[in-house]
Design a protein around this motif. Structure first.
Motif, PDB file in Angstrom:
ATOM      1  N   LEU A  55     -37.771  22.736  42.462  1.00  0.00           N
ATOM      2  CA  LEU A  55     -36.316  22.678  42.606  1.00  0.00           C
ATOM      3  C   LEU A  55     -35.684  21.405  42.072  1.00  0.00           C
ATOM      4  CD1 LEU A  55     -35.840  24.132  46.189  1.00  0.00           C
ATOM      5  CD2 LEU A  55     -35.172  25.215  44.035  1.00  0.00           C
ATOM      6  N   VAL A  56     -36.333  20.267  42.297  1.00  0.00           N
ATOM      7  CA  VAL A  56     -35.676  18.980  42.105  1.00  0.00           C
ATOM      8  C   VAL A  56     -36.130  18.278  40.831  1.00  0.00           C
ATOM      9  CG1 VAL A  56     -35.226  16.728  43.149  1.00  0.00           C
ATOM     10  CG2 VAL A  56     -35.469  18.743  44.609  1.00  0.00           C
ATOM     11  N   GLY A  57     -37.426  18.316  40.549  1.00  0.00           N
ATOM     12  CA  GLY A  57     -37.979  17.566  39.432  1.00  0.00           C
ATOM     13  C   GLY A  57     -37.512  18.071  38.079  1.00  0.00           C
ATOM     14  N   ASP A  58     -37.748  17.246  37.062  1.00  0.00           N
ATOM     15  CA  ASP A  58     -37.333  17.581  35.704  1.00  0.00           C
ATOM     16  C   ASP A  58     -38.075  18.786  35.144  1.00  0.00           C
ATOM     17  OD1 ASP A  58     -35.549  15.493  35.635  1.00  0.00           O
ATOM     18  OD2 ASP A  58     -36.923  14.103  34.639  1.00  0.00           O
ATOM     19  N   HIS A  59     -39.229  19.134  35.739  1.00  0.00           N
ATOM     20  CA  HIS A  59     -40.032  20.235  35.217  1.00  0.00           C
ATOM     21  C   HIS A  59     -39.703  21.571  35.877  1.00  0.00           C
ATOM     22  CE1 HIS A  59     -42.426  17.272  33.099  1.00  0.00           C
ATOM     23  NE2 HIS A  59     -42.549  16.605  34.233  1.00  0.00           N
ATOM     24  N   GLY A  60     -38.749  21.579  36.798  1.00  0.00           N
ATOM     25  CA  GLY A  60     -38.423  22.795  37.516  1.00  0.00           C
ATOM     26  C   GLY A  60     -37.024  23.285  37.217  1.00  0.00           C
ATOM     27  N   ALA A  61     -36.360  23.822  38.234  1.00  0.00           N
ATOM     28  CA  ALA A  61     -35.041  24.440  38.050  1.00  0.00           C
ATOM     29  C   ALA A  61     -33.913  23.421  37.965  1.00  0.00           C
ATOM     30  CB  ALA A  61     -34.767  25.417  39.201  1.00  0.00           C
ATOM     31  N   ARG A  62     -34.167  22.182  38.344  1.00  0.00           N
ATOM     32  CA  ARG A  62     -33.188  21.095  38.256  1.00  0.00           C
ATOM     33  C   ARG A  62     -31.894  21.475  38.983  1.00  0.00           C
ATOM     34  NH1 ARG A  62     -33.479  18.613  32.219  1.00  0.00           N
ATOM     35  NH2 ARG A  62     -32.482  16.882  33.308  1.00  0.00           N
ATOM     36  N   MET A  63     -32.066  21.815  40.256  1.00  0.00           N
ATOM     37  CA  MET A  63     -30.938  22.203  41.101  1.00  0.00           C
ATOM     38  C   MET A  63     -29.888  21.101  41.148  1.00  0.00           C
ATOM     39  SD  MET A  63     -31.113  22.802  45.187  1.00  0.00           S
ATOM     40  CE  MET A  63     -31.235  21.029  45.395  1.00  0.00           C
ATOM     41  N   LYS A  64     -28.638  21.508  41.196  1.00  0.00           N
ATOM     42  CA  LYS A  64     -27.531  20.546  41.299  1.00  0.00           C
ATOM     43  C   LYS A  64     -26.630  20.920  42.459  1.00  0.00           C
ATOM     44  CE  LYS A  64     -24.606  22.940  37.920  1.00  0.00           C
ATOM     45  NZ  LYS A  64     -25.468  24.146  37.889  1.00  0.00           N
ATOM     46  N   GLN A  65     -25.707  20.035  42.796  1.00  0.00           N
ATOM     47  CA  GLN A  65     -24.791  20.290  43.904  1.00  0.00           C
ATOM     48  C   GLN A  65     -24.029  21.593  43.678  1.00  0.00           C
ATOM     49  OE1 GLN A  65     -22.414  17.005  45.491  1.00  0.00           O
ATOM     50  NE2 GLN A  65     -23.584  15.593  44.210  1.00  0.00           N
ATOM     51  N   MET A  74     -34.571  21.161  51.005  1.00  0.00           N
ATOM     52  CA  MET A  74     -34.217  20.482  49.758  1.00  0.00           C
ATOM     53  C   MET A  74     -32.916  21.006  49.175  1.00  0.00           C
ATOM     54  SD  MET A  74     -37.972  20.073  48.001  1.00  0.00           S
ATOM     55  CE  MET A  74     -39.318  19.380  48.967  1.00  0.00           C
ATOM     56  N   VAL A  75     -32.693  22.305  49.280  1.00  0.00           N
ATOM     57  CA  VAL A  75     -31.437  22.873  48.797  1.00  0.00           C
ATOM     58  C   VAL A  75     -30.269  22.274  49.571  1.00  0.00           C
ATOM     59  CG1 VAL A  75     -30.066  24.982  48.612  1.00  0.00           C
ATOM     60  CG2 VAL A  75     -32.486  25.014  47.978  1.00  0.00           C
ATOM     61  N   ARG A  76     -30.358  22.243  50.881  1.00  0.00           N
ATOM     62  CA  ARG A  76     -29.251  21.739  51.694  1.00  0.00           C
ATOM     63  C   ARG A  76     -29.066  20.229  51.483  1.00  0.00           C
ATOM     64  NH1 ARG A  76     -28.874  22.238  57.027  1.00  0.00           N
ATOM     65  NH2 ARG A  76     -26.715  22.916  56.902  1.00  0.00           N
ATOM     66  N   ASN A  77     -30.178  19.487  51.367  1.00  0.00           N
ATOM     67  CA  ASN A  77     -30.067  18.049  51.111  1.00  0.00           C
ATOM     68  C   ASN A  77     -29.385  17.760  49.783  1.00  0.00           C
ATOM     69  OD1 ASN A  77     -31.408  17.540  53.469  1.00  0.00           O
ATOM     70  ND2 ASN A  77     -33.331  16.943  52.524  1.00  0.00           N
ATOM     71  N   GLY A  78     -29.633  18.614  48.793  1.00  0.00           N
ATOM     72  CA  GLY A  78     -29.098  18.400  47.454  1.00  0.00           C
ATOM     73  C   GLY A  78     -27.714  18.970  47.237  1.00  0.00           C
ATOM     74  N   GLY A  79     -27.069  19.409  48.294  1.00  0.00           N
ATOM     75  CA  GLY A  79     -25.714  19.935  48.171  1.00  0.00           C
ATOM     76  C   GLY A  79     -25.644  21.371  47.709  1.00  0.00           C
ATOM     77  N   GLY A  80     -26.776  22.082  47.773  1.00  0.00           N
ATOM     78  CA  GLY A  80     -26.781  23.488  47.401  1.00  0.00           C
ATOM     79  C   GLY A  80     -26.521  24.396  48.588  1.00  0.00           C
ATOM     80  N   ILE A  81     -26.490  25.683  48.318  1.00  0.00           N
ATOM     81  CA  ILE A  81     -26.286  26.706  49.346  1.00  0.00           C
ATOM     82  C   ILE A  81     -27.561  27.523  49.420  1.00  0.00           C
ATOM     83  CG2 ILE A  81     -24.922  28.703  50.054  1.00  0.00           C
ATOM     84  CD1 ILE A  81     -22.640  27.509  48.285  1.00  0.00           C
ATOM     85  N   ALA A  82     -28.261  27.434  50.541  1.00  0.00           N
ATOM     86  CA  ALA A  82     -29.544  28.112  50.706  1.00  0.00           C
ATOM     87  C   ALA A  82     -29.335  29.514  51.253  1.00  0.00           C
ATOM     88  CB  ALA A  82     -30.443  27.313  51.641  1.00  0.00           C
TER      89      ALA A  82
END
Length: 451
Positions: free
Chosen positions: A211-221, A241-249
């Motif tokens: 979700l977070v790293g450069d090699h994955g989906a690179r989730m954003k707020q 991680m989704v909720r911490n990163g400002g996403g909607i889980a």
């Protein structure tokens, strides 16, 4: 118990640990190559028949390796696969590894010590180890990387000789001792207990890369993220991680109990897969199910997902491809319901969607992920703990999907709650947050656990 184990438990200083001899053998959860034939053709491949607990020999230490006295470990689905001898026997992987020669030949044995998570104390270091010392408290990454592979210097997971420790290698973590490469070590978060720390690296590190790293989906707020199996180990960390990163889980689970539990843990949207008619066996055409799932998500958040977090595999992958928005991403790291995925490629190519394969995490990603635990931004999702002697029962719980989050296994640790060396940080983060999964899990998920 051997004298070195007793010294570790008594908190002996490094110089004393170094003076004491390594035991010639130690207690371990292991498989036997001869059991493969016994499982062939069985409908219910009960892992309690093949996951044994007994003494195995201490392997010789290579120059780039360390011996860790394992205080605690945990169950991952790769141990279930190994104990089922599916999709192939992992003894095949051990023989293939041994063909490299040299130190790799030690791994080809008639038994395999399994387990891909561990937390413990370093008790020996090889002559080529520079950054770790006897007495260090560590957690172990399952990424068994060859640092002489050129690809691993771009990304540790890209080296062609990389393996999953305790699955594609021997000497795994469900034991009193393990032998690992120094490149697998990360400092243990000092506020966590041994069993909490041992429930982190494989699932949280994998979710971080996805979700977070450069090699994955690179989730954003603001990203809407569909998380399959949101009360499993991987899914539970993904939701955090989704909720911490400002996403909607948007978490999908398979029972009313799990749905209620996930809501209590703060997941933004919770969907019971039975309510959309999803067949757990995965043979249903995903088109209609995809429309139902898409309507359910839009009814809650008003839009389609940016990302689908999929480790479930056959029963969900076609739906993931269907429901992510135009230009969306499906990131996948496993297939617990089967490897042969079925999906309609029109939804992929005509809507410019992407599929990203992801596997474990490199050492930098693991270190960054553990930093979030130290800050209290991530907390363990440990729901139950078994002693090593009952490791087969713990694995059976995961095999039958009756668990929530992570199922821990105490190895050398005589009781729960040990290993905290920074009680002030634990108090600051909050005991209630750190133990929420253990405290609030439905009773059926912890059935048989030794508390």
């Amino acid at each position: 118990m051997d004298v070195l184990s007793k010294a570790v438990l008594n908190g002996a200083p490094p110089e004393e640990l170094e003076r004491l001899p390594l035991p010639e053998e130690f207690l371990a959860g292991h498989l036997r190559a001869d059991d493969a034939a016994a499982m062939a053709g069985d409908t219910d491949k009960d892992v309690r028949r093949t996951l044994h607990v007994g003494h195995v020999a201490m392997p010789e230490l290579a120059p780039d390796e360390v011996v860790v006295a394992v205080m605690a470990s945990s169950i991952n689905f790769n141990t279930v696969w190994s104990a089922m001898f599916e999709p192939i026997s992992t003894f095949t992987a051990l023989r293939r590894f041994a063909r490299q020669g040299g130190w790799a030949t030690r791994h080809d044995l008639p038994y395999q010590v399994v387990g891909s998570d561990a937390a413990g104390v370093v008790v020996r270091v090889g002559s080529g180890v520079r950054h770790w010392h006897t007495g260090d408290h560590v957690v172990i990454s399952p990424a068994y990387v060859d640092d002489q592979d050129p690809g691993s210097h771009d990304d540790g997971m890209m080296g062609p000789h990389g393996r999953a420790w305790g699955y594609e290698t021997n000497f795994g973590g469900l034991a009193h001792y393990t032998v690992v490469r120094a490149t697998q070590l990360v400092a243990k978060p000092p506020h966590l207990t041994w069993e909490e720390a041992a429930s982190v690296t494989l699932c949280a590190g994998t979710a971080y890369r996805m979700l977070v790293g450069d090699h994955g989906a690179r989730m954003k707020q603001g990203d809407v993220v569909l998380v399959w199996g949101a009360t499993g180990g991987l899914g539970a960390y993904a939701v955090q991680m989704v909720r911490n990163g400002g996403g909607i889980a948007v978490g999908v689970v398979g029972s009313r109990d799990k749905a209620e539990f996930l809501r209590r843990q703060g997941c933004d949207v919770v969907i019971d897969r039975r309510e959309i008619g999803l067949d757990a066996d995965g043979d249903t055409d995903p088109a209609e199910l995809g429309r139902r799932l898409g309507r359910a998500i839009r009814a809650e958040v008003g839009e389609d997902p940016h990302i689908a977090f999929d480790y479930v595999g056959r029963s969900t992958f076609g739906l993931s491809v269907h429901v992510v928005r135009r230009g969306g991403t499906v990131v996948t790291c496993g297939s617990s319901t089967g490897y042969q995925h079925r999906y309609d490629n029109r939804y992929l190519w005509m809507n410019l969607k992407r599929v990203i394969g992801s596997h474990i995490a490199n050492l930098q990603e693991q270190t960054e992920c553990l930093r979030l635990f130290e800050q209290g931004r991530l907390v363990p999702v440990l729901s139950s703990v078994y002693p090593l002697e009952q490791v087969a029962d713990a694995a059976r719980l995961v095999q039958e999907n009756r668990h929530l989050g992570k199922v821990g296994v105490r190895c050398l640790a005589p009781s729960d709650g040990l290993g905290v060396t920074d009680p002030a940080a634990r108090a600051r983060i909050g005991e209630e947050r750190l133990t929420a999964w253990r405290r609030d899990a439905p009773a059926h998920a912890a059935a048989g656990a030794d508390r």
